[in-house]
Design an enzyme around this catalytic site. Structure first.
Site, PDB file in Angstrom:
ATOM      1  N   HIS A  37      92.550  48.011  26.704  1.00  0.00           N
ATOM      2  CA  HIS A  37      94.054  48.289  26.316  1.00  0.00           C
ATOM      3  C   HIS A  37      93.972  49.084  25.066  1.00  0.00           C
ATOM      4  O   HIS A  37      94.459  49.958  24.876  1.00  0.00           O
ATOM      5  CB  HIS A  37      94.654  46.997  26.121  1.00  0.00           C
ATOM      6  CG  HIS A  37      95.013  46.091  27.521  1.00  0.00           C
ATOM      7  ND1 HIS A  37      94.268  44.858  27.522  1.00  0.00           N
ATOM      8  CD2 HIS A  37      95.566  46.359  28.420  1.00  0.00           C
ATOM      9  CE1 HIS A  37      94.711  44.316  28.707  1.00  0.00           C
ATOM     10  NE2 HIS A  37      95.458  45.281  29.138  1.00  0.00           N
ATOM     11  N   GLN A 154      95.732  51.317  41.310  1.00  0.00           N
ATOM     12  CA  GLN A 154      96.976  51.438  40.873  1.00  0.00           C
ATOM     13  C   GLN A 154      97.314  52.914  40.024  1.00  0.00           C
ATOM     14  O   GLN A 154      98.306  53.476  40.203  1.00  0.00           O
ATOM     15  CB  GLN A 154      97.050  50.370  39.636  1.00  0.00           C
ATOM     16  CG  GLN A 154      97.848  50.526  38.510  1.00  0.00           C
ATOM     17  CD  GLN A 154      97.844  49.158  37.550  1.00  0.00           C
ATOM     18  OE1 GLN A 154      98.545  48.177  38.094  1.00  0.00           O
ATOM     19  NE2 GLN A 154      97.615  49.526  36.535  1.00  0.00           N
ATOM     20  N   SER A 187      91.393  41.013  31.530  1.00  0.00           N
ATOM     21  CA  SER A 187      92.180  39.923  30.737  1.00  0.00           C
ATOM     22  C   SER A 187      91.638  38.668  31.651  1.00  0.00           C
ATOM     23  O   SER A 187      91.674  37.391  31.177  1.00  0.00           O
ATOM     24  CB  SER A 187      93.442  40.132  30.930  1.00  0.00           C
ATOM     25  OG  SER A 187      93.932  41.310  30.456  1.00  0.00           O
TER      26      SER A 187
HETATM   27  O1  PAF Z   1      97.599  47.118  34.798  1.00  0.00           O
HETATM   28  C1  PAF Z   1      98.544  46.416  34.126  1.00  0.00           C
HETATM   29  O2  PAF Z   1      98.329  45.425  33.531  1.00  0.00           O
HETATM   30  C2  PAF Z   1      99.791  46.067  35.218  1.00  0.00           C
HETATM   31  O3  PAF Z   1      99.474  46.293  36.433  1.00  0.00           O
HETATM   32  C3  PAF Z   1     101.031  46.974  34.673  1.00  0.00           C
HETATM   33  C4  PAF Z   1     100.602  48.197  34.847  1.00  0.00           C
HETATM   34  C5  PAF Z   1     101.120  46.603  33.023  1.00  0.00           C
HETATM   35  C6  PAF Z   1     102.257  46.735  35.311  1.00  0.00           C
HETATM   36  O4  PAF Z   1     102.592  45.360  35.138  1.00  0.00           O
END
Ligand code: PAF
Length: 285
Positions: A37, A154, A187
């Site tokens: 992140h 995603q 995480s």
């Molecule tokens: O990748 C993530 O942490 C989650 O899927 C997101 C994009 C924040 C959506 O809740």
């Protein structure tokens, strides 16, 4: 740095940014922030006037038997890290704030892009992701939004959504950040026992091996996937969910021999912890 908990307060902050012509970078997260992140927040900091980090454990992307309740929640530490990396706002709403009418309105990308890989074992997952990310895009109105390549499917699904719904923003996907020994930052790594963590190194090791064989000229996707599968199967603590490969962009079936870019992706359980990892085999290499 401001910590905002309500939709109304975020809308007011964003309206003020828009009035001043401030560009906005959004980093959507579920918290438990790690260096993966961190790389997204740092990039957003460099490329935008204002940075909003959302911290929201989105219930709609968890299946009924998944780890919603156990998912690590570390808001204070997340705020510290976001602030240290130069975020202007952490948006940390409650579930009721994000879903005021329960689950009546959905944004869903259908078709094979959401049906393969994680979509097969987590059939409602991407609908939850696209719904919450749409809400975040509409609230934060970002010029750029940042996601990690670790969640490769995603990223593909969100690219499709942005294109199809004409969201006026640039979707930025940044490389996987790994521990020194190769384990992809996640995480969920905190769930692993010491033994499971050691066993989980087979993921990055086998994918790196396949990438090296690809770079050396192997163009059979089936052979590369089989090699990864065999290495993971040889690890007693690992249970494979999938080892698969699809053409990029769009996650369509990859023709053999591989020509364009190909995503080679794995999902594997170690005890109760499901980890994902992947590598992109670049066709123009
Ligand atoms: O990748 C993530 O942490 C989650 O899927 C997101 C994009 C924040 C959506 O809740």
């Amino acid at each position: 740095m401001q910590v905002i908990k309500t939709v109304k307060d975020l809308q007011a902050a964003v309206a003020a940014y828009k009035k001043d012509g401030v560009s906005i970078g959004l980093v959507p997260t579920m918290g438990a922030l790690h260096e993966g992140h961190g790389s997204l927040i740092s990039a957003a900091r460099k490329e935008n006037d204002a940075v909003i980090v959302s911290v929201f454990v989105n219930p709609t992307q968890f299946g009924p038997t998944e780890d919603l309740d156990a998912y690590p929640r570390t808001l204070d530490a997340d705020c510290e890290m976001a602030q240290a990396l130069g975020a202007d706002i952490v948006f940390a709403p409650s579930a009721r704030e994000m879903y005021p009418s329960d689950d009546d309105t959905w944004v869903e990308v259908t078709g094979s892009i959401t049906a393969v890989l994680c979509g097969r074992s987590r059939p409602t997952h991407f609908r939850g992701v696209t719904t919450v990310v749409s809400k975040l895009f509409l609230l934060a109105q970002p010029d750029r939004a940042y996601f990690g390549q670790k969640d490769a499917q995603q990223a593909e699904v969100l690219k499709r959504m942005v294109k199809d719904l004409f969201f006026p923003l640039e979707l930025v996907v940044l490389p996987i950040v790994r521990e020194a020994d190769g384990l992809a930052k996640s995480s969920r790594n905190v769930y692993l026992s010491a033994e499971e963590r050691k066993a989980a190194l087979v993921l990055s090791r086998s994918l790196a091996g396949a990438a090296a064989r690809f770079d050396a000229g192997e163009r059979s996707g089936a052979a590369l996937a089989q090699e990864v599968r065999e290495q993971i199967e040889a690890e007693p603590l690992a249970t494979i969910d999938y080892v698969e490969y699809y053409a990029l962009p769009g996650l369509t079936e990859a023709a053999e021999p591989l020509t364009g870019d190909t995503l080679l992706a794995v999902a594997v359980r170690f005890g109760t912890t499901r980890l994902i990892d992947n590598v992109i085999l670049e066709g123009n290499k």
